[in-house]
Motif scaffolding. Structure first.
Motif, PDB file in Angstrom:
ATOM      1  N   ASN A  12       0.832  -1.212   0.000  1.00  0.00           N
ATOM      2  CA  ASN A  12       0.000   0.000   0.000  1.00  0.00           C
ATOM      3  C   ASN A  12       0.862   1.255   0.000  1.00  0.00           C
ATOM      4  O   ASN A  12       1.996   1.241   0.475  1.00  0.00           O
ATOM      5  CB  ASN A  12      -0.878   0.060   1.259  1.00  0.00           C
ATOM      6  CG  ASN A  12      -2.095  -0.850   1.188  1.00  0.00           C
ATOM      7  OD1 ASN A  12      -1.964  -2.067   1.204  1.00  0.00           O
ATOM      8  ND2 ASN A  12      -3.272  -0.243   1.135  1.00  0.00           N
ATOM      9  N   ASP A  56      -7.477  -1.866   4.642  1.00  0.00           N
ATOM     10  CA  ASP A  56      -6.114  -1.390   4.343  1.00  0.00           C
ATOM     11  C   ASP A  56      -6.114   0.095   3.965  1.00  0.00           C
ATOM     12  O   ASP A  56      -5.056   0.678   3.742  1.00  0.00           O
ATOM     13  CB  ASP A  56      -5.450  -2.251   3.252  1.00  0.00           C
ATOM     14  CG  ASP A  56      -6.182  -2.219   1.921  1.00  0.00           C
ATOM     15  OD1 ASP A  56      -7.420  -2.322   1.913  1.00  0.00           O
ATOM     16  OD2 ASP A  56      -5.502  -2.082   0.877  1.00  0.00           O
ATOM     17  N   HIS A  57      -7.307   0.712   3.909  1.00  0.00           N
ATOM     18  CA  HIS A  57      -7.416   2.147   3.615  1.00  0.00           C
ATOM     19  C   HIS A  57      -7.963   2.931   4.799  1.00  0.00           C
ATOM     20  O   HIS A  57      -7.902   4.163   4.806  1.00  0.00           O
ATOM     21  CB  HIS A  57      -8.316   2.367   2.390  1.00  0.00           C
ATOM     22  CG  HIS A  57      -7.796   1.696   1.154  1.00  0.00           C
ATOM     23  ND1 HIS A  57      -7.318   2.380   0.071  1.00  0.00           N
ATOM     24  CD2 HIS A  57      -7.633   0.377   0.866  1.00  0.00           C
ATOM     25  CE1 HIS A  57      -6.888   1.509  -0.849  1.00  0.00           C
ATOM     26  NE2 HIS A  57      -7.079   0.297  -0.385  1.00  0.00           N
ATOM     27  N   ASP A 130      -8.543   2.478  -4.971  1.00  0.00           N
ATOM     28  CA  ASP A 130      -8.363   1.198  -5.661  1.00  0.00           C
ATOM     29  C   ASP A 130      -9.188   1.130  -6.940  1.00  0.00           C
ATOM     30  O   ASP A 130      -9.594   0.043  -7.369  1.00  0.00           O
ATOM     31  CB  ASP A 130      -8.760   0.034  -4.749  1.00  0.00           C
ATOM     32  CG  ASP A 130      -7.716  -0.239  -3.662  1.00  0.00           C
ATOM     33  OD1 ASP A 130      -6.642   0.391  -3.693  1.00  0.00           O
ATOM     34  OD2 ASP A 130      -7.995  -1.085  -2.786  1.00  0.00           O
ATOM     35  N   HIS A 168      -1.818   1.347  -4.347  1.00  0.00           N
ATOM     36  CA  HIS A 168      -1.028   0.111  -4.268  1.00  0.00           C
ATOM     37  C   HIS A 168       0.116   0.135  -5.282  1.00  0.00           C
ATOM     38  O   HIS A 168      -0.042   0.669  -6.383  1.00  0.00           O
ATOM     39  CB  HIS A 168      -1.888  -1.128  -4.542  1.00  0.00           C
ATOM     40  CG  HIS A 168      -2.861  -1.438  -3.442  1.00  0.00           C
ATOM     41  ND1 HIS A 168      -2.505  -2.157  -2.325  1.00  0.00           N
ATOM     42  CD2 HIS A 168      -4.159  -1.107  -3.286  1.00  0.00           C
ATOM     43  CE1 HIS A 168      -3.565  -2.277  -1.523  1.00  0.00           C
ATOM     44  NE2 HIS A 168      -4.584  -1.647  -2.083  1.00  0.00           N
TER      45      HIS A 168
HETATM   46 FE    FE Z   1      -6.630  -1.551  -1.186  1.00  0.00          FE
END
Ligand code: FE
Ligand code: ZN
Length: 266
Positions: A12, A56-57, A130, A168
């Motif tokens: 990331n 993950d964000h 994303d 990413h």
């Molecule tokens: Fe992601």
């Protein structure tokens, strides 16, 4: 203005944009790298932008907000637990004195938004989460190929010098796939050489620019004859395997759907 990708997890990037006094951070999935950067440069965190609800964000948002008092901006239909100003298509938010425009770009998630910093930020800066990656696009977890195509086309209409800040480091893998689609694309071959050198030096391949993505990103190139031909060949090979009839004319949406499925299996 300074634009920096802070590496997080395995691949990331948490983007920090600042004027040497105040900072904006995008999709902080974790806090450690961001806090270290803010401290090292003595920056006050003004705002936290969230593009979509994946952990993950968002994992570091609440802790960063509590520690700094920063204003959180989040999609109107996602992340209900965040204490945030809600944004959607057409929202305008002021960030460090710069106008920021919000686009609703469904496909990866249903409520996914992108943030665009517009002049006086020159060149424009796109935080696309994303949805758009260099030489690729996000997986369709909550949306249709139709939605993703419309979202990518909306992003593709931004000015060519727009800096594309993806979340990413997927570029080399995406380029390998893109070369399977368009082996003869010289711009893509050049981008691969450039990115191999960057990664060997442990440098990010981002930001990209929209002008470059138009040349190398198969998901933005569904109207290109070479991309359509490769997608059609792949689709027909899938249909033949299951005993179905093949077709020679795919629509733009069907080309994007075929590319996305092909990439998932690549
Ligand atoms: Fe992601
Ligand atoms: Zn995601």
């Amino acid at each position: 203005m300074v634009l920096v990708p802070i590496p997080a997890f395995t691949d990331n990037y948490i983007w920090v944009w600042h004027d040497n006094t105040s900072a904006v951070v995008v999709d902080p999935g974790e806090t450690a790298g961001v806090v270290a950067y803010l401290n090292r440069h003595q920056l006050k965190l003004d705002a936290i932008l969230v593009t979509h609800h994946h952990g993950d964000h968002t994992g570091g948002v609440a802790a960063l907000q509590a520690a700094t008092g920063a204003t959180v901006y989040a999609p109107s239909t996602e992340c209900p637990d965040l204490n945030a100003v809600r944004v959607t298509q057409g929202s305008h938010i002021p960030l460090l004195g710069t106008p920021c425009q919000v686009l609703h770009v469904p496909g990866h998630t249903a409520g996914h938004v992108a943030y665009v910093l517009t002049p006086p930020a020159t060149p424009p800066v796109l935080f696309c989460g994303d949805t758009l990656f260099s030489a690729g696009c996000g997986r369709l977890f909550e949306g249709t190929p139709q939605q993703m195509l419309a979202s990518l086309q909306a992003l593709a209409q931004l000015p060519p010098d727009t800096l594309v800040c993806c979340t990413h480091e997927y570029t080399l893998g995406n380029i390998r796939f893109a070369l399977a689609v368009e082996p003869g694309n010289v711009a893509l071959q050049n981008r691969q050489a450039q990115c191999l050198a960057l990664r060997a030096a442990q440098e990010p391949t981002l930001p990209s620019t929209l002008a470059l993505e138009w040349q190398i990103n198969p998901f933005l190139r569904v109207m290109e004859p070479a991309v359509r031909a490769a997608a059609t060949t792949w689709r027909n090979s899938q249909l033949t395997q299951t005993g179905q009839l093949t077709s020679n004319e795919l629509s733009d949406v069907e080309v994007l759907a075929a590319l996305r499925e092909w990439k998932n299996q690549f």
